[in-house]
Design a protein around this motif. Structure first.
Motif, PDB file in Angstrom:
ATOM      1  N   LEU A  46      38.698 -30.022  38.986  1.00 13.32           N
ATOM      2  CA  LEU A  46      38.305 -29.559  40.315  1.00 13.32           C
ATOM      3  C   LEU A  46      38.764 -30.525  41.407  1.00 13.32           C
ATOM      4  N   ALA A  52      39.321 -23.048  43.889  1.00 14.82           N
ATOM      5  CA  ALA A  52      38.852 -22.843  42.520  1.00 14.82           C
ATOM      6  C   ALA A  52      37.758 -21.784  42.482  1.00 14.82           C
ATOM      7  N   PHE A 113      43.568 -18.510  43.379  1.00  9.36           N
ATOM      8  CA  PHE A 113      42.992 -19.784  42.944  1.00  9.36           C
ATOM      9  C   PHE A 113      43.972 -20.616  42.121  1.00  9.36           C
ATOM     10  N   LEU A 115      42.627 -22.915  40.071  1.00  8.34           N
ATOM     11  CA  LEU A 115      41.843 -23.203  38.872  1.00  8.34           C
ATOM     12  C   LEU A 115      40.714 -22.194  38.756  1.00  8.34           C
TER      13      LEU A 115
END
Length: 264
Positions: A46, A52, A113, A115
């Motif tokens: 992160l 994310a 995103f 992640l």
């Protein structure tokens, strides 16, 4: 004096079960943790991305434990009590919590995103994960493996067929990830020891993890619970095997700022 069956069960029936905080079980049950340290590894990833998504975040406890969240952080959850808890916990950290029924499609645009994470998802929609990842983005997840805590499941439900025992196999996760166009960079599996020290811990666990014994109520299973209480009292903790696997899969392509396919 040892607490009675009725006292232990009555207490466990009254405990709130929203979220994924299992601290009520401290001293009453133990679960061996996987060696890879999911929350730490998730936090490291992160910290390296700008956008994310955490899918099926529960009460947000795992995500909230990350040292730093990216500039854009979203989480999804379906169960209303968890939604409320996750919102209270994550909004002050800058994360938005979105109500989602855990059915496709995810409520986000394509390639949104860098992640996508998920700890113990109930369902995994691989095509949707691939769709919302940017090229070079990563899906990172710890999942419940096959026949997890089935000593307890089969105590209440009887022997389960092989196709049920094999559900959530990591080999199937690899195959489905690859079918969705993702490249599996890491896949690890561990069998771990779980112990229940009193019948209250069993009742609480089955109330909270509702898919273990669907429709579980104390009233329906009172006699089996009483027998198990006496077994624990006479023989010691009820021991079960928990299974977990870690999967990290990358969407092909490269984009500046995307999370690497592998890491610590």
């Amino acid at each position: 004096m040892p607490r009675t069956f009725e006292e232990l069960v009555a207490e466990a029936e009254q405990v709130p079960v929203e979220g994924w905080d299992f601290s009520w079980l401290e001293g009453r049950a133990t679960e061996q943790r996987p060696s890879w340290g999911y929350q730490r590894a998730m936090g490291e990833r992160l910290a390296r991305v700008s956008a994310a998504l955490d899918i099926q975040t529960g009460g947000g406890e795992v995500l909230a434990g990350a040292p730093r969240l990216p500039r854009l952080m979203a989480a999804t959850e379906s169960w209303p009590p968890n939604l409320e808890k996750a919102t209270r916990l994550l909004h002050p950290l800058g994360a938005v919590v979105v109500a989602d029924p855990d059915e496709p499609p995810l409520p986000f645009a394509d390639a949104a995103f860098d992640l996508v994470t998920s700890r113990h998802p109930v369902t995994v929609w691989w095509e949707e994960i691939a769709r919302v990842l940017r090229p070079g983005g990563t899906y990172f997840s710890q999942q419940v493996g096959p026949a997890s805590v089935f000593e307890l499941v089969e105590y209440f439900r009887g022997p389960q067929p092989e196709e049920v025992r094999r559900r959530r196999h990591p080999d199937d996760a690899r195959r489905r990830a690859e079918a969705a166009g993702l490249e599996v960079a890491d896949l690890r599996f561990e069998s771990l020891r779980t112990e229940f020290f009193d019948i209250g811990a069993v009742v609480y666990f089955l109330r909270k993890v509702i898919w273990m014994v669907p429709g579980f109520t104390v009233g329906e299973y009172r006699e089996r619970l009483r027998d198990l209480h006496e077994r624990i009292r006479d023989e010691g903790p009820f021991v079960a095997t928990t299974t977990r696997f870690l999967i990290e899969a990358r969407k092909p392509g490269a984009e500046p700022g995307s999370v690497p396919a592998s890491g610590p």
